[in-house]
Design a protein around this motif. Structure first.
Motif, short mmCIF file in Angstrom:
data_model
loop_
_atom_site.label_atom_id
_atom_site.label_comp_id
_atom_site.label_asym_id
_atom_site.label_seq_id
_atom_site.Cartn_x
_atom_site.Cartn_y
_atom_site.Cartn_z
N UNK A 99 -5.24 -12.41 -4.73
CA UNK A 99 -4.71 -11.10 -4.91
C UNK A 99 -4.60 -10.80 -6.55
N UNK A 100 -5.44 -9.68 -6.86
CA UNK A 100 -5.50 -9.60 -8.18
C UNK A 100 -4.94 -8.12 -8.66
N UNK A 101 -4.90 -7.68 -10.07
CA UNK A 101 -4.75 -6.49 -10.50
C UNK A 101 -5.39 -6.44 -11.85
N UNK A 102 -5.83 -5.26 -12.29
CA UNK A 102 -6.74 -5.26 -13.39
C UNK A 102 -5.72 -4.36 -14.41
N UNK A 103 -5.10 -4.72 -14.82
CA UNK A 103 -4.25 -3.56 -15.67
C UNK A 103 -4.77 -3.08 -17.26
N UNK A 104 -5.94 -4.09 -17.39
CA UNK A 104 -6.63 -3.14 -18.77
C UNK A 104 -7.93 -3.61 -18.58
N UNK A 105 -8.97 -2.85 -19.42
CA UNK A 105 -10.22 -3.31 -19.45
C UNK A 105 -10.53 -4.38 -20.21
N UNK A 106 -11.52 -5.17 -19.81
CA UNK A 106 -12.02 -6.63 -20.26
C UNK A 106 -13.26 -6.30 -21.14
N UNK A 107 -12.98 -5.77 -22.57
CA UNK A 107 -14.21 -5.68 -23.27
C UNK A 107 -14.36 -6.60 -24.47
N UNK A 108 -13.79 -7.83 -24.13
CA UNK A 108 -14.08 -8.96 -25.09
C UNK A 108 -14.26 -10.20 -24.43
#
Length: 153
Positions: A99-108
């Motif tokens: 189970x995962x949540x994506x709290x922020x953009x992964x831009x690095x």
């Protein structure tokens, strides 16, 4: 010397030039799907593993961030190697769910971490904390991978 084969192998590779890269390459080839994200195992010890993913075109999505499925692949690798480096010899494990949540953009570039408390290794469901961080230390994916731990036959 530690009796755990994963930690022994890691320590042997660390004595070589480019040891981390060689160990990561070797490890990803043993579970070929992991090769798709070109992982680098940067830290492995009992109850903890860290895997780095470089942000590159092959693992980006349509908006130019690291695709969450690539990150989940890195998290699963970190979890699997943490388990193999940690589980007592009389036990075995198999993943049951994520189970995962994506709290922020992964831009690095991304750092994937899996860890459990030292006393976690008992038969039954074991929820393993997994987190992916960007280079600023922001959590971009937060989750739990549940594994089933049982006695070996």
């Amino acid at each position: 010397m530690n009796k755990n084969y994963v930690l022994n192998m890691y320590n042997k590779f660390m004595k070589l030039p480019f040891g981390q890269k060689l160990f990561s390459w070797y490890s990803a080839r043993r579970a070929p799907y992991f090769s798709t994200v070109s992982p680098l195992i940067t830290d492995i010890r009992p109850n903890y593993c860290e895997v780095s993913l470089k942000k590159r075109k092959a693992i980006q999505n349509h908006i130019g961030t690291v695709h969450v499925i690539a990150i989940c692949n890195g998290l699963e690798m970190a979890m699997g190697f943490m388990c193999e480096a940690s589980i007592p010899k009389h036990l075995r494990w198999i993943p049951k769910g994520m189970e995962v949540k994506y709290p922020a953009k992964a831009d690095t570039d991304i750092r994937c971490v899996a860890e459990v408390p030292e006393d976690a290794w008992k038969p039954g469901d074991l929820p393993i904390s997994v987190k992916a961080y960007d280079t600023n230390g922001t959590v971009v994916v937060d989750g739990i991978i549940t594994v089933w731990v049982s006695e070996k036959r």
